[in-house]
Design a protein around this motif. Structure first.
Motif, short mmCIF file in Angstrom:
data_model
loop_
_atom_site.label_atom_id
_atom_site.label_comp_id
_atom_site.label_asym_id
_atom_site.label_seq_id
_atom_site.Cartn_x
_atom_site.Cartn_y
_atom_site.Cartn_z
N ASN A 58 38.51 48.17 40.69
CA ASN A 58 37.09 47.92 40.86
C ASN A 58 36.63 46.68 40.73
OD1 ASN A 58 36.88 47.10 38.17
ND2 ASN A 58 35.99 49.07 37.45
N GLY A 59 35.30 46.28 41.06
CA GLY A 59 34.73 44.84 40.72
C GLY A 59 34.96 44.16 39.85
N ASN A 60 35.24 44.80 38.37
CA ASN A 60 35.62 43.93 37.38
C ASN A 60 37.28 43.57 37.19
OD1 ASN A 60 33.04 44.27 36.60
ND2 ASN A 60 33.43 46.31 35.74
N GLY A 61 37.70 44.14 37.99
CA GLY A 61 39.29 43.98 38.09
C GLY A 61 40.27 45.07 37.25
N ASP A 62 39.44 46.07 37.01
CA ASP A 62 40.12 47.12 36.37
C ASP A 62 40.63 48.10 37.18
OD1 ASP A 62 39.34 45.98 33.85
OD2 ASP A 62 37.25 47.05 34.05
N VAL A 63 41.75 48.67 36.95
CA VAL A 63 42.31 50.00 37.89
C VAL A 63 41.64 51.13 37.33
CG1 VAL A 63 44.32 51.18 38.55
CG2 VAL A 63 44.59 48.85 38.15
#
Length: 194
Positions: A112-117
């Motif tokens: 996602n936009g936060n870099g989290d899968v």
């Protein structure tokens, strides 16, 4: 307006158009933004929205539908195309007591936009909304009771953000293209199997 849901680099903002209408319409031959553009943008394989943008889209849909009801033609395509990253609140709603995900579309993940899968949900997998008159969330003493609900039910916080405190929004024609009221039969079938 609809420009929020398409690639911003291809859109001439209204104020810019008004300041140079002749250039954009005659020389550059810019065409007006249309629902086909929104459907194409949201249906692109790389497009995964944040949950907040899905809520924004559904609110926009209700408002725009009142101006131009012919957009109903695109509802099925949009419903099938829209994919989104669930919020943490939605993920908690979809987790079982064992901590595993049960939603049919959860095996698909992305960053996602936060870099989290995170899992990707599909709007087409969310079929129902909960009518509080059929399934009250409080008992007669005013205590909150959480009834088990199928995965195909719109998470309560999303339902509240789309419709506010009134369920009337979901009875209106624009959202009937996307959701229907959870029936007692569907709920009873779900409860009897879980």
């Amino acid at each position: 307006g609809m420009e929020v849901f398409v690639d911003q680099t291809d859109v001439v903002r209204s104020i810019v158009l008004e300041n140079a209408r002749e250039y954009h319409e005659v020389i550059a031959r810019c065409r007006p933004l249309a629902m086909e553009d929104v459907t194409k943008a949201l249906g692109a394989s790389h497009t995964v929205l944040e949950e907040t943008k899905v809520i924004l889209f559904l609110k926009w849909w209700c408002k725009y539908y009142r101006v131009d009801s012919s957009i109903g033609y695109y509802a099925s395509s949009l419903r099938n195309a829209i994919r989104f990253f669930p919020s943490q609140e939605t993920l908690r709603t979809l987790q079982t007591k064992q901590g595993t995900m049960t939603h049919p579309s959860l095996p698909t993940t992305a960053t996602n936009g936060n870099g989290d899968v995170t899992p990707i949900l599909r709007l087409r997998d969310i079929i129902y909304y909960v009518d509080e008159s059929k399934f009250p969330s409080e008992d007669t003493a005013g205590h909150t009771q959480i009834l088990p609900m199928p995965d195909s039910v719109l998470p309560p916080h999303m339902q509240q953000r789309i419709g506010g405190s009134s369920i009337r929004t979901f009875y209106d024609e624009p959202l009937r293209y996307f959701f229907e009221s959870l029936s007692m039969e569907v709920w009873a079938d779900f409860v009897s199997h879980h």
